[in-house]
Design a protein around this motif. Structure first.
Motif, short mmCIF file in Angstrom:
data_model
loop_
_atom_site.label_atom_id
_atom_site.label_comp_id
_atom_site.label_asym_id
_atom_site.label_seq_id
_atom_site.Cartn_x
_atom_site.Cartn_y
_atom_site.Cartn_z
N VAL A 196 12.04 27.11 -25.73
CA VAL A 196 12.61 28.45 -25.86
C VAL A 196 11.76 29.29 -26.81
N THR A 197 11.34 30.45 -26.32
CA THR A 197 10.66 31.44 -27.15
C THR A 197 11.59 32.63 -27.33
N LEU A 198 11.83 33.01 -28.56
CA LEU A 198 12.67 34.17 -28.86
C LEU A 198 11.79 35.42 -28.92
N LEU A 199 12.13 36.42 -28.12
CA LEU A 199 11.51 37.74 -28.20
C LEU A 199 12.47 38.59 -29.01
N VAL A 246 11.44 29.13 -21.42
CA VAL A 246 12.50 30.13 -21.38
C VAL A 246 12.21 31.14 -22.47
N VAL A 247 12.09 32.42 -22.09
CA VAL A 247 11.91 33.51 -23.06
C VAL A 247 13.23 34.27 -23.14
N VAL A 248 13.80 34.31 -24.33
CA VAL A 248 15.08 34.98 -24.56
C VAL A 248 14.84 36.22 -25.40
N ALA A 249 15.13 37.39 -24.84
CA ALA A 249 15.03 38.64 -25.58
C ALA A 249 16.36 38.91 -26.26
N ALA A 266 9.03 28.94 -30.39
CA ALA A 266 8.24 30.05 -30.91
C ALA A 266 9.13 31.28 -31.09
N CYS A 267 8.64 32.22 -31.90
CA CYS A 267 9.31 33.51 -32.06
C CYS A 267 8.26 34.60 -31.99
N ILE A 268 8.51 35.59 -31.14
CA ILE A 268 7.66 36.76 -31.01
C ILE A 268 8.45 37.96 -31.53
#
Length: 214
Positions: free
Chosen positions: A38-41, A192-195, A207-209
């Motif tokens: 999971v990457t947090l946007l 999975v990218v979660v905005a 990760a966190c963007i």
């Protein structure tokens, strides 16, 4: 912007530029490697998270830069690229006249890895069973979002983009959402990218963007 790298890259972003006319750039020379998990946007409301998801999904064109999903380049093979990425805009009215089943079939079209058993599990977790034959316009905002989330998390595509997935969901459905994300990222090669404008503590982050980018 902060980004921690993961071992297997699912989505590669190279020197991406995007801005609306007369607006500050949302992305200005942004590069990133988004891998499994999971990457947090992360950004405030109105910071451009939804726009960036559309760009990453290949639905909105950047002014410059390259995108690769599971090794497929958007500029060289746009249709093949989009088959690697699942994104359903929560507020879309494109499916209003379709039943929930027909909407799901359309969202899963061309998805050879779609998991019917996982979809059924999510139908139960999201309390969608009584609504499957209803047209989408008849559903509440929360139920409409659940239809897209169920299709996303049952998808066999390696990259799934979720825009504020907990918005308008009840507590039981939110619990089911995070458990489904956990099941998904337990599989190899799944990103999975979660905005969200909120930090995520319910699942571990790869990760966190943070917006703005560049």
């Amino acid at each position: 912007m902060s980004l921690s790298m993961t071992s297997s890259v699912s989505l590669q972003v190279r020197d991406l530029h995007f801005s609306y006319p007369d607006q500050p750039a949302l992305a200005d020379g942004w590069s990133a490697s988004i891998g499994e998990g999971v990457t947090l946007l992360y950004g405030d409301t109105g910071s451009g998270k939804s726009t960036l998801l559309r760009v990453l999904a290949g639905m909105q064109q950047a002014s410059a830069g390259q995108l690769h999903a599971a090794g497929v380049a958007l500029d060289a093979e746009p249709e093949a690229y989009r088959r690697q990425v699942f994104f359903c805009e929560p507020a879309s009215e494109a499916f209003d006249q379709l039943s929930v089943r027909a909407c799901t079939d359309l969202l899963g079209a061309g998805d050879a890895g779609f998991d019917p058993a996982e979809w059924q599990r999510l139908v139960e977790a999201f309390s969608l069973a009584p609504h499957l034959e209803k047209q989408m316009f008849m559903l509440s905002t929360g139920s409409r979002r659940k239809v897209g989330l169920a299709a996303a998390l049952a998808s066999g595509r390696p990259v799934v983009l979720l825009d504020d997935p907990v918005g308008a969901l009840d507590a039981r459905s939110i619990h089911g959402l995070w458990r489904a994300i956990e099941r998904r990222i337990a599989q190899p090669g799944r990103a999975v990218v979660v905005a969200s404008s909120e930090r995520i503590t319910e699942v571990p982050l790869a990760a966190c963007i943070e917006l703005p980018l560049g």
